[in-house]
Design a protein around this motif. Structure first.
Motif, PDB file in Angstrom:
ATOM      1  N   GLU A 279      -1.723   6.471   1.811  1.00 25.30           N
ATOM      2  CA  GLU A 279      -2.575   5.656   2.684  1.00 25.30           C
ATOM      3  C   GLU A 279      -1.823   4.394   3.115  1.00 25.30           C
ATOM      4  O   GLU A 279      -1.213   3.708   2.289  1.00 25.30           O
ATOM      5  CB  GLU A 279      -3.853   5.265   1.948  1.00 25.30           C
ATOM      6  CG  GLU A 279      -4.876   4.666   2.881  1.00 25.30           C
ATOM      7  CD  GLU A 279      -6.218   4.431   2.201  1.00 25.30           C
ATOM      8  OE1 GLU A 279      -7.061   3.782   2.822  1.00 25.30           O
ATOM      9  OE2 GLU A 279      -6.406   4.891   1.065  1.00 25.30           O
ATOM     10  N   THR A 280      -1.859   4.104   4.405  1.00 20.30           N
ATOM     11  CA  THR A 280      -1.217   2.892   4.919  1.00 20.30           C
ATOM     12  C   THR A 280      -2.127   2.238   5.947  1.00 20.30           C
ATOM     13  O   THR A 280      -3.109   2.833   6.399  1.00 20.30           O
ATOM     14  CB  THR A 280       0.132   3.203   5.611  1.00 20.30           C
ATOM     15  OG1 THR A 280      -0.114   4.071   6.717  1.00 20.30           O
ATOM     16  CG2 THR A 280       1.130   3.826   4.668  1.00 20.30           C
ATOM     17  N   ASP A 281      -1.774   1.033   6.317  1.00 20.70           N
ATOM     18  CA  ASP A 281      -2.498   0.351   7.393  1.00 20.70           C
ATOM     19  C   ASP A 281      -1.481  -0.299   8.317  1.00 20.70           C
ATOM     20  O   ASP A 281      -1.096   0.237   9.337  1.00 20.70           O
ATOM     21  CB  ASP A 281      -3.468  -0.670   6.796  1.00 20.70           C
ATOM     22  CG  ASP A 281      -4.234  -1.430   7.867  1.00 20.70           C
ATOM     23  OD1 ASP A 281      -4.045  -1.134   9.065  1.00 20.70           O
ATOM     24  OD2 ASP A 281      -5.018  -2.325   7.522  1.00 20.70           O
ATOM     25  N   CYS A 282      -0.959  -1.474   7.910  1.00 18.41           N
ATOM     26  CA  CYS A 282      -0.079  -2.222   8.817  1.00 18.41           C
ATOM     27  C   CYS A 282       1.284  -1.551   8.981  1.00 18.41           C
ATOM     28  O   CYS A 282       1.912  -1.667  10.026  1.00 18.41           O
ATOM     29  CB  CYS A 282       0.101  -3.645   8.303  1.00 18.41           C
ATOM     30  SG  CYS A 282       1.121  -3.769   6.809  1.00 18.41           S
ATOM     31  N   GLU A 283       1.755  -0.864   7.945  1.00 19.10           N
ATOM     32  CA  GLU A 283       3.103  -0.284   7.906  1.00 19.10           C
ATOM     33  C   GLU A 283       4.157  -1.331   8.239  1.00 19.10           C
ATOM     34  O   GLU A 283       5.207  -1.043   8.797  1.00 19.10           O
ATOM     35  CB  GLU A 283       3.212   0.944   8.825  1.00 19.10           C
ATOM     36  CG  GLU A 283       2.191   2.006   8.438  1.00 19.10           C
ATOM     37  CD  GLU A 283       2.620   3.438   8.680  1.00 19.10           C
ATOM     38  OE1 GLU A 283       3.707   3.647   9.218  1.00 19.10           O
ATOM     39  OE2 GLU A 283       1.847   4.334   8.297  1.00 19.10           O
ATOM     40  N   ASP A 284       3.864  -2.561   7.883  1.00 20.67           N
ATOM     41  CA  ASP A 284       4.782  -3.654   8.177  1.00 20.67           C
ATOM     42  C   ASP A 284       4.847  -4.664   7.033  1.00 20.67           C
ATOM     43  O   ASP A 284       5.315  -5.783   7.222  1.00 20.67           O
ATOM     44  CB  ASP A 284       4.343  -4.357   9.466  1.00 20.67           C
ATOM     45  CG  ASP A 284       5.528  -4.676  10.363  1.00 20.67           C
ATOM     46  OD1 ASP A 284       6.678  -4.434   9.940  1.00 20.67           O
ATOM     47  OD2 ASP A 284       5.305  -5.168  11.471  1.00 20.67           O
ATOM     48  N   GLY A 285       4.307  -4.290   5.878  1.00 24.06           N
ATOM     49  CA  GLY A 285       4.529  -5.119   4.700  1.00 24.06           C
ATOM     50  C   GLY A 285       3.596  -6.292   4.502  1.00 24.06           C
ATOM     51  O   GLY A 285       3.871  -7.151   3.674  1.00 24.06           O
ATOM     52  N   TYR A 286       2.465  -6.352   5.206  1.00 15.31           N
ATOM     53  CA  TYR A 286       1.615  -7.521   4.994  1.00 15.31           C
ATOM     54  C   TYR A 286       0.167  -7.212   4.632  1.00 15.31           C
ATOM     55  O   TYR A 286      -0.630  -8.124   4.442  1.00 15.31           O
ATOM     56  CB  TYR A 286       1.647  -8.459   6.206  1.00 15.31           C
ATOM     57  CG  TYR A 286       1.110  -7.887   7.496  1.00 15.31           C
ATOM     58  CD1 TYR A 286      -0.237  -7.975   7.811  1.00 15.31           C
ATOM     59  CD2 TYR A 286       1.954  -7.286   8.403  1.00 15.31           C
ATOM     60  CE1 TYR A 286      -0.727  -7.463   8.991  1.00 15.31           C
ATOM     61  CE2 TYR A 286       1.482  -6.771   9.595  1.00 15.31           C
ATOM     62  CZ  TYR A 286       0.136  -6.866   9.883  1.00 15.31           C
ATOM     63  OH  TYR A 286      -0.345  -6.350  11.057  1.00 15.31           O
ATOM     64  N   CYS A 287      -0.209  -5.919   4.531  1.00  9.74           N
ATOM     65  CA  CYS A 287      -1.623  -5.652   4.237  1.00  9.74           C
ATOM     66  C   CYS A 287      -1.870  -5.240   2.791  1.00  9.74           C
ATOM     67  O   CYS A 287      -2.974  -5.382   2.291  1.00  9.74           O
ATOM     68  CB  CYS A 287      -2.174  -4.588   5.183  1.00  9.74           C
ATOM     69  SG  CYS A 287      -1.676  -2.910   4.756  1.00  9.74           S
ATOM     70  N   GLY A 288      -0.887  -4.695   2.118  1.00  8.81           N
ATOM     71  CA  GLY A 288      -1.047  -4.333   0.711  1.00  8.81           C
ATOM     72  C   GLY A 288      -1.557  -2.927   0.461  1.00  8.81           C
ATOM     73  O   GLY A 288      -1.672  -2.503  -0.689  1.00  8.81           O
ATOM     74  N   THR A 289      -1.867  -2.164   1.504  1.00  7.92           N
ATOM     75  CA  THR A 289      -2.497  -0.854   1.313  1.00  7.92           C
ATOM     76  C   THR A 289      -1.587   0.137   0.588  1.00  7.92           C
ATOM     77  O   THR A 289      -2.048   0.939  -0.217  1.00  7.92           O
ATOM     78  CB  THR A 289      -2.901  -0.273   2.682  1.00  7.92           C
ATOM     79  OG1 THR A 289      -3.707  -1.232   3.357  1.00  7.92           O
ATOM     80  CG2 THR A 289      -3.675   1.033   2.531  1.00  7.92           C
ATOM     81  N   CYS A 290      -0.299   0.108   0.854  1.00  5.24           N
ATOM     82  CA  CYS A 290       0.605   1.156   0.345  1.00  5.24           C
ATOM     83  C   CYS A 290       1.211   0.799  -1.009  1.00  5.24           C
ATOM     84  O   CYS A 290       2.205   1.408  -1.416  1.00  5.24           O
ATOM     85  CB  CYS A 290       1.717   1.405   1.362  1.00  5.24           C
ATOM     86  SG  CYS A 290       2.803  -0.020   1.541  1.00  5.24           S
ATOM     87  N   ILE A 291       0.625  -0.141  -1.706  1.00  7.51           N
ATOM     88  CA  ILE A 291       1.201  -0.601  -2.983  1.00  7.51           C
ATOM     89  C   ILE A 291       1.449   0.580  -3.928  1.00  7.51           C
ATOM     90  O   ILE A 291       0.588   1.448  -4.106  1.00  7.51           O
ATOM     91  CB  ILE A 291       0.285  -1.652  -3.639  1.00  7.51           C
ATOM     92  CG1 ILE A 291       0.942  -2.203  -4.897  1.00  7.51           C
ATOM     93  CG2 ILE A 291      -1.100  -1.091  -3.936  1.00  7.51           C
ATOM     94  CD1 ILE A 291       0.251  -3.453  -5.415  1.00  7.51           C
ATOM     95  N   ALA A 315       6.040  -1.963  -5.449  1.00  8.65           N
ATOM     96  CA  ALA A 315       6.732  -2.103  -4.164  1.00  8.65           C
ATOM     97  C   ALA A 315       5.773  -1.672  -3.064  1.00  8.65           C
ATOM     98  O   ALA A 315       4.879  -0.844  -3.290  1.00  8.65           O
ATOM     99  CB  ALA A 315       7.988  -1.242  -4.131  1.00  8.65           C
ATOM    100  N   MET A 316       5.941  -2.248  -1.890  1.00  6.10           N
ATOM    101  CA  MET A 316       5.196  -1.808  -0.708  1.00  6.10           C
ATOM    102  C   MET A 316       6.086  -0.795  -0.001  1.00  6.10           C
ATOM    103  O   MET A 316       7.077  -1.157   0.651  1.00  6.10           O
ATOM    104  CB  MET A 316       4.888  -2.995   0.206  1.00  6.10           C
ATOM    105  CG  MET A 316       3.924  -3.980  -0.406  1.00  6.10           C
ATOM    106  SD  MET A 316       2.344  -3.205  -0.789  1.00  6.10           S
ATOM    107  CE  MET A 316       1.580  -4.525  -1.719  1.00  6.10           C
ATOM    108  N   ILE A 317       5.743   0.476  -0.155  1.00  2.00           N
ATOM    109  CA  ILE A 317       6.695   1.514   0.243  1.00  2.00           C
ATOM    110  C   ILE A 317       6.697   1.801   1.747  1.00  2.00           C
ATOM    111  O   ILE A 317       7.427   2.663   2.206  1.00  2.00           O
ATOM    112  CB  ILE A 317       6.493   2.817  -0.563  1.00  2.00           C
ATOM    113  CG1 ILE A 317       5.082   3.370  -0.373  1.00  2.00           C
ATOM    114  CG2 ILE A 317       6.813   2.583  -2.032  1.00  2.00           C
ATOM    115  CD1 ILE A 317       4.911   4.758  -1.001  1.00  2.00           C
TER     116      ILE A 317
HETATM  117  S1  FES Z   1       0.868  -0.368   4.823  1.00  2.00           S
HETATM  118 FE1  FES Z   1       0.554  -2.511   4.872  1.00  2.00          FE
HETATM  119  S2  FES Z   1       1.887  -3.239   3.314  1.00  2.00           S
HETATM  120 FE2  FES Z   1       2.374  -1.146   3.491  1.00  2.00          FE
END
Ligand code: FES
Length: 331
Positions: A279-291, A315-317
Motif C-alpha cells: 500500500e502506498t500513497d504519496c510514493e515520495d517519502g512524506y506520507c508514511g503509508t509504505c513504512i 524504511a519508507m520503501i
Molecule cells: S508512499 Fe508515502 S512515504 Fe511511501
C-alpha cells in the motif's frame, strides 16, 4: 509505549476508514478552501490531537493527507483546508473541482506524526509557511486551552493568499501571531535563520510549509536539541536532488526471495512487479503509508517522515535506497 508500537499502531489506525459527508465548503483565501466533514448520521467522530491529519480518498485513483485545522476538542466535525495546486499531482484540484457540499468521502481515522510537546514545555514557537498553517491552527486551539505560552510567525506571499485571517485577527491584535508577506521573494519575508538562532531551555519549535521554507528552517535549528524540534512536510523534500541512485538487492525474510533493485526503480515498484501488494500513497517519502521494517543492511533513507530512532528499524520503501549491497525486509 515504545516507538515501534506507536508508529505501527498509527499506520494500522490510518487504514480504518469511515464515510464522511462534506457539510460546508468555505473559501479561506485565493486558491484555498476549507472542507467541513461530518458523520452522515450525526454521530460523534473519533477524537484527534493537535497536529493530526486524515487520509482522504478523493476518487478511485486519488488519496491525499490533509491536516486537521479545527479545535481538537470538537467531536462533531473535522475541518481540513486544501490549496489548489494546478501543477500538483491532481489531488488538490480534484478536491476543489469534484467535491461539493453533500459529497461523501472515505476518510481514515486521524493519525498524528506532528504532536505538540507535553505540558512541561515552557514555550512553543510555531512557523507556518502558506498552507502549512493548517496543523498550527489546531495547535493554537490546544495551547490556548492549556494557557501555554506560544507565538506564531505566519509566512505567505501576500494578504490575498493568507488563509484563516478572520480566525487569526484577534491573535494578531494580541501580538501572538505575526504575518510576513514576501511577494514571492523569500529574502523579503521572515528571516528564519535569525528567528531560530537562539534556543532557550524549555522552548519547542514547530514548522510546516513548502520545500524552500522547510529547507531554511531545518538549516537554522542547529542551536536547538533535536527533541525540541518538530516539523511536518506536506510535499517531498528538495534535499535529495543531489542524491545518486545505485543498484542494490532486497531479500524478503519470510520467503527468502531476493530481488535486484535497479538504479531507476524503487523497492515498491520491483516488489509489485513480483506480486507483492504494497500500500502506498504519496510514493515520495512524506506520507508514511509504505513504512516497512528492515532486519539487516543499511538503508539510504530519503523520506521526511521517520525520526532518527525509527530509522534504525524502518524504511519508507517507496523512496529508500540502500547503502549496503543487500537490505533484508521483514515481509
Ligand atoms: S508512499 Fe508515502 S512515504 Fe511511501
Amino acid at each position: 509505549m515504545s516507538a515501534d508500537v506507536t508508529i505501527e499502531a498509527a499506520a494500522d489506525e490510518a487504514k480504518t476508514t469511515q464515510a464522511l459527508r462534506v457539510s460546508k465548503i468555505t473559501r479561506e483565501a485565493q486558491d484555498i478552501a476549507s472542507f467541513e466533514l461530518v458523520d452522515p448520521a450525526g454521530l460523534e467522530l473519533p477524537p484527534f490531537t493537535a497536529g493530526a491529519h486524515l487520509d482522504v480518498r478523493i476518487n478511485d485513483d486519488t488519496r491525499r493527507q490533509y491536516s486537521l485545522c479545527n479545535d481538537p476538542q470538537e467531536r462533531h466535525r473535522y475541518v481540513i483546508a486544501v490549496l489548489n495546486e494546478p501543477a500538483g499531482r491532481g489531488g488538490s484540484r480534484a478536491m476543489h473541482e469534484q467535491v461539493a457540499v453533500g459529497s461523501v468521502l472515505p476518510v481514515s481515522a486521524p493519525h498524528n506524526r506532528f504532536p505538540l510537546a507535553g505540558r512541561e514545555a515552557r514555550f512553543h514557537l510555531l512557523l507556518a509557511g502558506g498552507i502549512g498553517v493548517t496543523p498550527m491552527l489546531a495547535m493554537i486551539a490546544e495551547l490556548e486551552r492549556r494557557a501555554s505560552p506560544w507565538h506564531m510567525h505566519y509566512c505567505t506571499r501576500n494578504p490575498a493568499r493568507t488563509a484563516f485571517l478572520d480566525r487569526l485577527r484577534p491573535l494578531i491584535a494580541a501580538g501572538k501571531v505575526e504575518l510576513h508577506h514576501d511577494d514571492g521573494d523569500p529574502a523579503r519575508g521572515l528571516d528564519i535563520a535569525r528567528t531560530l538562532a537562539a534556543f532557550e531551555i524549555g522552548a519547542h519549535v514547530y514548522f510546516c510549509g513548502p520545500p524552500g521554507f522547510m529547507h531554511a528552517a531545518k538549516a537554522s535549528v542547529s542551536a536547538w536539541p533535536p527533541f525540541n524540534v518538530h516539523y511536518e512536510y506536506f510535499t517531498a523534500t528538495d534535499d535529495r536532488t543531489e542524491a545518486v541512485n545505485t543498484p542494490f538487492r532486497v531479500k524478503i525474510k519470510s520467503s527468502g526471495q531476493v530481488f535486484d533493485i535497479p538504479a531507476d526503480r524503487s523497492i515498491v515498484a520491483v516488489l509489485r512487479d513480483n506480486g507483492f501488494d504494497i500500500e502506498t500513497d504519496c510514493e515520495d517519502g512524506y506520507c508514511g503509508t509504505c513504512i516497512t521494517r528492515y532486519l539487516d543492511g543499511e538503508p539510504d533513507h530519503r523520506d521526511t517522515v521517520l525520526g532518527e530512532d525509527e530509522r534504525q528499524r524502518y524504511a519508507m520503501i517507496c523512496c529508500a535506497r540502500a547503502k549496503s549491497p543487500m537490505l533484508v525486509l521483514d515481509l
